[in-house]
Design an enzyme around this catalytic site. Sequence first.
Site, PDB file in Angstrom:
ATOM      1  N   GLY A  90       0.800  -1.207   0.000  1.00  0.00           N
ATOM      2  CA  GLY A  90       0.000   0.000   0.000  1.00  0.00           C
ATOM      3  C   GLY A  90       0.837   1.263   0.000  1.00  0.00           C
ATOM      4  O   GLY A  90       2.067   1.233   0.037  1.00  0.00           O
ATOM      5  N   GLY A  92       2.544   3.517   1.580  1.00  0.00           N
ATOM      6  CA  GLY A  92       3.141   3.709   2.892  1.00  0.00           C
ATOM      7  C   GLY A  92       3.754   5.080   3.071  1.00  0.00           C
ATOM      8  O   GLY A  92       3.859   5.583   4.189  1.00  0.00           O
ATOM      9  N   ARG A 183      -2.103  -0.728  -9.677  1.00  0.00           N
ATOM     10  CA  ARG A 183      -0.982  -1.608 -10.030  1.00  0.00           C
ATOM     11  C   ARG A 183      -1.460  -3.055 -10.175  1.00  0.00           C
ATOM     12  O   ARG A 183      -2.552  -3.398  -9.725  1.00  0.00           O
ATOM     13  CB  ARG A 183       0.071  -1.542  -8.913  1.00  0.00           C
ATOM     14  CG  ARG A 183       0.504  -0.137  -8.545  1.00  0.00           C
ATOM     15  CD  ARG A 183       0.665   0.030  -7.038  1.00  0.00           C
ATOM     16  NE  ARG A 183       0.844   1.436  -6.677  1.00  0.00           N
ATOM     17  CZ  ARG A 183       2.018   2.056  -6.673  1.00  0.00           C
ATOM     18  NH1 ARG A 183       3.116   1.389  -6.955  1.00  0.00           N
ATOM     19  NH2 ARG A 183       2.097   3.330  -6.370  1.00  0.00           N
ATOM     20  N   ASP A 252       4.032  -4.771  -7.583  1.00  0.00           N
ATOM     21  CA  ASP A 252       3.434  -3.542  -7.056  1.00  0.00           C
ATOM     22  C   ASP A 252       4.000  -2.302  -7.734  1.00  0.00           C
ATOM     23  O   ASP A 252       3.511  -1.191  -7.494  1.00  0.00           O
ATOM     24  CB  ASP A 252       3.633  -3.445  -5.537  1.00  0.00           C
ATOM     25  CG  ASP A 252       5.083  -3.587  -5.125  1.00  0.00           C
ATOM     26  OD1 ASP A 252       5.606  -4.713  -5.241  1.00  0.00           O
ATOM     27  OD2 ASP A 252       5.691  -2.597  -4.689  1.00  0.00           O
TER      28      ASP A 252
END
Length: 480
Positions: A90, A92, A183, A252
Amino acid sequence: MSTLEQLRFDNTYARLPSGFGARVEPRALSNTRLVSANPAALRLLGLTPEEARRPEFIEAMGGGRPLSGMEPFAMVYAGHQFGVYVPRLGDGRAMLLGEVRAPSGEKWDLHLKGGGPTPFSRGGDGRAVLRSSIREYLCGEAMHGLGIPTTRALCLLGSDAPVYREEVETGAMIVRMAPSHVRFGTFEFFHYTEQNEHVARLADHVIDAHFPHLSGAPDRHVRFYTEVVERTARLVAQWQAVGFAHGVMNTDNMSILGLTLDYGPFGFLDEFEPGFICNHSDHRGRYAFDQQPRIAMWNLACLGEALLTLITEDQARAALATFEPSFSAHFLTRMRAKLGLREAKEEDRALVGDLFALMAEARVDYTRFFRALSRVDAVMEMFPDRARFEAWAERYRARLTAEGSVDTERQARMERVNPRYVLRNWMAQDAITQAQRGDFSQVDRLLAALEDPFTERSDNAELTREPPAWGRHLVVSCSS
């Protein structure tokens, strides 16, 4: 043109169910200042450079005082990192400030990187440093100038605030732009957590927003996956043709739209080395330059698996099987253009392959070679074994003669596709070193040169030279 306050936000991603991320509040750095604003990106939003110099711009983009309509939102995703699945990553140290509907009708994510911790920070501080922020700011525009799909950069903000990495550095923030920051790993997160309804919701959201010709079609999901395969094949073919190594092709870091996403330890080839590794953390060479097509296909297979509640395994395999022929076709088309060839012939694959073997043996500078090749005699001195290169050059000349090539026309064509300037690591490091001393002028100078990398300008002559001794084999890390 619009003012900052007239930006129109249409935050479709923040309207998705709560499981897609978390609402967050950015945290401004102390003494935030504008390092650089990108005139081209400002124009995309209908803003003038003068708007970027307003204190309100710095406050809004740096997380100090959000504009009306902004809804900061951190996106959740997962990903295969160096081949190992990590179940929750995620945003971050990044967050969507909002989605701007530009005067042209285009929609742009404003994505702040370095705005403080989020629920996905995994114990990190959510910050970015000036060093890596400059690299991403410049490389996005360098890739755009080369005609390669990419995220863009709106602005770069600096600060005196300390950020602790391998050493103490100064904090910075970058606002990047893209039609979407979804993504491959976004789909993986919902697939592996068995949230199948969110896989479908995400797929339809992306299709409706970015593949509208597929909206509502009964076979939209398999056609969507097939188009993602095609876009990714084309993107990686462009990387290979221009000599760009991404450095960290985790799932990702793969854009669902086929954009170059997440500039970390990237590098443009200096000496031609097929196995070039630009990421010092990549001990086994998983993401080496010559491995990028294979890894892209592997990542697409991961995406296909994440879509198996929407498409069949046979459909996924059939779509994935289009990657290799699509990549090969796009790559050969690009290389023919770099060689000044107008016609496609079966012998071209061997012509390119044999040239690469000679270049690798001589460790020829990739960009300088192709720029000079429009006048083939000018590159002879780059090869210690001139006889072997001359044998290849005779084949090349014969190929040009066979299609009736006119030298002046061919030279002009080649100079339109073989860049004079690329963002070499030593150039970025030079700008970083000056910026760390408080001089940001080299950032703007490089930005201007890289906007049009094909046109030679006398005031940028030093950008065409071979890398200085200190600039060869620079170590670049993932840390930021």
